[in-house]
Design an enzyme around this catalytic site. Sequence first.
Site, PDB file in Angstrom:
ATOM      1  N   ASP A   1      27.326  84.512  51.608  1.00  0.00           N
ATOM      2  CA  ASP A   1      27.469  83.274  50.855  1.00  0.00           C
ATOM      3  C   ASP A   1      28.537  83.517  49.782  1.00  0.00           C
ATOM      4  O   ASP A   1      29.722  83.488  50.069  1.00  0.00           O
ATOM      5  CB  ASP A   1      26.087  82.922  50.295  1.00  0.00           C
ATOM      6  CG  ASP A   1      26.034  81.585  49.593  1.00  0.00           C
ATOM      7  OD1 ASP A   1      26.714  80.663  50.035  1.00  0.00           O
ATOM      8  OD2 ASP A   1      25.312  81.465  48.588  1.00  0.00           O
TER       9      ASP A   1
ATOM     10  N   PHE B   1      22.609  74.589  52.939  1.00  0.00           N
ATOM     11  CA  PHE B   1      21.572  75.599  52.832  1.00  0.00           C
ATOM     12  C   PHE B   1      20.788  75.616  54.137  1.00  0.00           C
ATOM     13  O   PHE B   1      20.306  74.583  54.598  1.00  0.00           O
ATOM     14  CB  PHE B   1      20.643  75.338  51.645  1.00  0.00           C
ATOM     15  CG  PHE B   1      19.803  76.533  51.309  1.00  0.00           C
ATOM     16  CD1 PHE B   1      20.323  77.567  50.542  1.00  0.00           C
ATOM     17  CD2 PHE B   1      18.507  76.647  51.789  1.00  0.00           C
ATOM     18  CE1 PHE B   1      19.566  78.703  50.259  1.00  0.00           C
ATOM     19  CE2 PHE B   1      17.738  77.779  51.507  1.00  0.00           C
ATOM     20  CZ  PHE B   1      18.275  78.798  50.735  1.00  0.00           C
ATOM     21  N   VAL B   2      20.701  76.793  54.754  1.00  0.00           N
ATOM     22  CA  VAL B   2      20.040  76.885  56.054  1.00  0.00           C
ATOM     23  C   VAL B   2      18.809  77.793  55.996  1.00  0.00           C
ATOM     24  O   VAL B   2      18.714  78.673  55.130  1.00  0.00           O
ATOM     25  CB  VAL B   2      21.011  77.403  57.148  1.00  0.00           C
ATOM     26  CG1 VAL B   2      22.091  76.391  57.453  1.00  0.00           C
ATOM     27  CG2 VAL B   2      21.623  78.749  56.752  1.00  0.00           C
TER      28      VAL B   2
HETATM   29  P1  IMP Z   1      25.434  86.228  48.393  1.00  0.00           P
HETATM   30  O1  IMP Z   1      25.265  87.458  47.595  1.00  0.00           O
HETATM   31  O2  IMP Z   1      25.679  85.005  47.552  1.00  0.00           O
HETATM   32  O3  IMP Z   1      26.444  86.350  49.516  1.00  0.00           O
HETATM   33  O4  IMP Z   1      24.039  85.873  49.003  1.00  0.00           O
HETATM   34  C1  IMP Z   1      23.528  86.523  50.030  1.00  0.00           C
HETATM   35  C2  IMP Z   1      22.060  86.257  50.215  1.00  0.00           C
HETATM   36  O5  IMP Z   1      21.651  84.964  49.720  1.00  0.00           O
HETATM   37  C3  IMP Z   1      21.788  86.227  51.683  1.00  0.00           C
HETATM   38  O6  IMP Z   1      21.555  87.527  52.173  1.00  0.00           O
HETATM   39  C4  IMP Z   1      20.588  85.309  51.772  1.00  0.00           C
HETATM   40  O7  IMP Z   1      19.407  86.040  51.609  1.00  0.00           O
HETATM   41  C5  IMP Z   1      20.765  84.341  50.613  1.00  0.00           C
HETATM   42  N1  IMP Z   1      21.357  83.074  51.086  1.00  0.00           N
HETATM   43  C6  IMP Z   1      22.612  82.634  50.941  1.00  0.00           C
HETATM   44  N2  IMP Z   1      22.802  81.438  51.525  1.00  0.00           N
HETATM   45  C7  IMP Z   1      21.613  81.111  52.089  1.00  0.00           C
HETATM   46  C8  IMP Z   1      21.162  79.982  52.876  1.00  0.00           C
HETATM   47  O8  IMP Z   1      21.881  79.025  53.208  1.00  0.00           O
HETATM   48  N3  IMP Z   1      19.862  80.037  53.265  1.00  0.00           N
HETATM   49  C9  IMP Z   1      19.014  81.067  52.956  1.00  0.00           C
HETATM   50  N4  IMP Z   1      19.404  82.128  52.242  1.00  0.00           N
HETATM   51  C10 IMP Z   1      20.683  82.152  51.812  1.00  0.00           C
END
Ligand code: IMP
Length: 179
Positions: free
Chosen positions: A107, A156-157
Amino acid sequence: MDKNEYTSHIEKVLISEDEIKQAVAKAGKMIDDICDGRPVRLVSILKGAFIFLADLCRAVSVPCEIGFMAASSYYSGTESTGKVDITLDLSQDISKYHVIIVEDIIDTGRTLKDISDMLRKRSPLSLRIITLLDKPSRRTVDIKADYSLFTIPDVFVVGYGLDCGEYYRSLPYIAVYRE
Ligand code: IMP
Ligand code: MG
């Protein structure tokens, strides 16, 4: 929450069970190709990647070891807190291994950036990243997966390991979550 409330938050199926199956089989073959018979250590980030890892490791035919790490970035709801905590570290040494980090979704990229920087310092023979889902439009740090199964828009999924408030991980498909 009761069953009606539970299903009322599922807006639509974004990626079906069948599409996931085909993509995972292809990813397994790709890992076989890059490993060329050598053993690989798959390092999964809990909890979101647990189902992807379980399917992916069975699609790989080179000798394969499994390791787990945990990080939390989303504490509740659908917005990132921006803070990444490594809550569980690997129990194994990775210095003599080809390592592939198995992630559920990239994300903002902060979780993966922290974890990959940390693992690179331990001098693995090689370090690659495979992610089930990629939301490139949300990236705030410079990180890219070596292999991404699906690129998705900024929604958001949930499902196939991904949660909202710990629910929906057990759905066999990826769905768009409705607030
Ligand atoms: P990042 O550090 O922002 O890249 O976030 C990574 C973590 O956020 C992922 O490993 C997921 O656990 C959670 N995450 C990010 N987007 C989503 C989503 O759309 N649905 C559910 N979990 C998410
Ligand atoms: Mg996660």
